[in-house]
Design an enzyme around this catalytic site. Structure first.
Site, PDB file in Angstrom:
ATOM      1  N   SER A 135      18.865  -4.890  -7.018  1.00 11.92           N
ATOM      2  CA  SER A 135      19.569  -4.563  -5.777  1.00 11.92           C
ATOM      3  C   SER A 135      20.931  -5.219  -5.722  1.00 11.92           C
ATOM      4  O   SER A 135      21.106  -6.373  -6.157  1.00 11.92           O
ATOM      5  CB  SER A 135      18.746  -5.025  -4.569  1.00 11.92           C
ATOM      6  OG  SER A 135      19.484  -4.926  -3.379  1.00 11.92           O
ATOM      7  N   TYR A 159      14.677 -10.573   1.125  1.00  8.58           N
ATOM      8  CA  TYR A 159      14.602  -9.438   0.210  1.00  8.58           C
ATOM      9  C   TYR A 159      15.512  -9.666  -0.994  1.00  8.58           C
ATOM     10  O   TYR A 159      15.103  -9.525  -2.152  1.00  8.58           O
ATOM     11  CB  TYR A 159      14.986  -8.139   0.920  1.00  8.58           C
ATOM     12  CG  TYR A 159      15.269  -7.004  -0.034  1.00  8.58           C
ATOM     13  CD1 TYR A 159      14.237  -6.427  -0.770  1.00  8.58           C
ATOM     14  CD2 TYR A 159      16.552  -6.516  -0.206  1.00  8.58           C
ATOM     15  CE1 TYR A 159      14.494  -5.395  -1.663  1.00  8.58           C
ATOM     16  CE2 TYR A 159      16.823  -5.491  -1.088  1.00  8.58           C
ATOM     17  CZ  TYR A 159      15.784  -4.930  -1.814  1.00  8.58           C
ATOM     18  OH  TYR A 159      16.047  -3.917  -2.705  1.00  8.58           O
ATOM     19  N   LYS A 163      14.616 -10.260  -5.112  1.00  8.53           N
ATOM     20  CA  LYS A 163      15.123  -9.469  -6.232  1.00  8.53           C
ATOM     21  C   LYS A 163      15.800 -10.358  -7.272  1.00  8.53           C
ATOM     22  O   LYS A 163      15.633 -10.158  -8.488  1.00  8.53           O
ATOM     23  CB  LYS A 163      16.093  -8.397  -5.721  1.00  8.53           C
ATOM     24  CG  LYS A 163      15.411  -7.242  -5.017  1.00  8.53           C
ATOM     25  CD  LYS A 163      14.569  -6.425  -5.987  1.00  8.53           C
ATOM     26  CE  LYS A 163      13.996  -5.183  -5.382  1.00  8.53           C
ATOM     27  NZ  LYS A 163      13.221  -4.360  -6.330  1.00  8.53           N
TER      28      LYS A 163
END
Length: 348
Positions: A135, A159, A163
């Site tokens: 991401s 998040y 990643k």
């Protein structure tokens, strides 16, 4: 089709985790149309089994489906025993920035723990090639500059941290296991839908990404769009993102599979368009595609968001000749085509 250098290594059996989700299902289409066999692992917490039926409508082939949670090591071992897999494309993850600030430990459990479980099961099965769905969010707040792969990482939410942790784990696996090969794709904001109108984005519950929310407002399921933040240091005050067609992203993953053996260790590339679009500009583009007004209201900023994320895609252009094919207007038209013909999503 977007250009990639002709280095295909021939048909393979590819395990696609999260293959019943938005990007995963579109990647299944591109894999099958490129001659590969596909085995999907998905727990359907975010994906839809119906999406795999749509893959069959488009390609004539339905991927083999295994309903498995990637944190379940024993279930993964059983999948690898049942299927002789050549490579993995790993999408399965929780993916909403805002939600990750509410349940951070769940994000680390699924995203980091699940990736560790997958890598270990793959190693036990003798599978050493993986394409990882990463991401752009791991770059954090970036100012006015486009981001290339050398930009420092500064995750601004759980998040993004998850990643980055997965990337680091895969890189370490490559460093200490000579046979391991990996490509990590830091893609930006995938939107749109398959041009056929059969396959698209259908989130469970309230959408946490802007385009499915826009689409549900346009089709009458929701009253108005919430724009999170109107005071960012951008021309119109709303956040700027690099929106890229989901089919371009899917083709980028197939290209990565072809190039995973190009060099030892983990390769790292951005996928995007290099064009920044604000949320308010996106709303206007979607309204034009749907030929209707889309009411909106500006609300407070969302925790974990940053003002601007736009890709520099020079590295992947040079390495693979990959480039995006679709512009913003096409992305919005394709997303609207799917939503208009599926006003309740796959539950039409």
């Amino acid at each position: 089709m977007s250009a990639t250098s002709d280095t295909s290594i021939g048909p393979q059996r590819v395990l696609v985790t999260g293959g019943a989700g938005f990007i995963g299902s579109h990647t299944c289409v591109e894999l099958i149309e490129s001659g590969h066999d596909v085995v999907v692992v998905d727990d359907l917490s975010a994906g839809h089994a119906a999406a795999l039926d749509r893959v069959r409508e488009i390609t004539g082939t339905r991927p083999v489906f295994e309903r498995v949670d990637i944190t379940d090591a024993a279930a993964l071992d059983a999948v690898f025993r049942r299927h002789s897999v050549d490579a993995i494309i790993h999408f399965a993850a929780r993916k909403a920035v805002g939600e990750s600030t509410e349940i951070p430990l769940d994000y680390f459990d699924t995203n980091v723990g699940g990736t560790a479980s997958l890598l270990a099961a793959a190693r036990r099965a003798g599978v050493h090639r993986i394409v990882f769905s990463s991401s752009c969010s791991i770059y954090g707040s970036t100012g006015a500059h486009d981001l290339d792969e050398s930009a420092p990482t500064a995750p601004a939410n759980p998040y993004a941290w998850s990643k980055l942790a997965c990337e680091q784990m895969i890189e370490q696996a490559c460093r200490y296991h000579d046979e391991q090969r990996a490509v990590s794709l830091r893609y930006f904001n995938p939107i749109g839908a398959h041009p056929s109108g059969l396959l698209g984005e259908d989130p469970h519950g309230t959408p946490r990404n802007v385009v499915p929310y826009l689409a549900q407002v346009a089709v009458g399921r929701r009253e108005r769009l919430q724009v999170f933040g109107g005071d960012y240091p951008t021309p119109d005050g709303s956040a700027i993102r690099d929106y890229v067609h989901v089919v371009d992203i899917a083709r980028g993953h197939v290209a990565a599979l072809d190039h995973v053996d190009d060099q030892p260790g983990m390769q790292l590339f951005n996928l995007g368009t290099g064009q920044g679009t604000s949320v308010l500009e996106l709303r206007a583009a979607f309204a034009a595609a749907a030929d209707r007004d889309i009411p909106y209201v500006v609300v407070d900023r969302r925790a974990g968001d940053v003002p601007r994320l736009v890709a520099d895609i020079g590295a992947v252009r040079r390495a693979w000749s990959w480039k995006p094919e679709y512009d913003l207007a096409t992305m919005c038209r394709d997303a609207w085509r799917f939503q208009k013909s599926h006003p309740e999503g796959y539950r039409r």
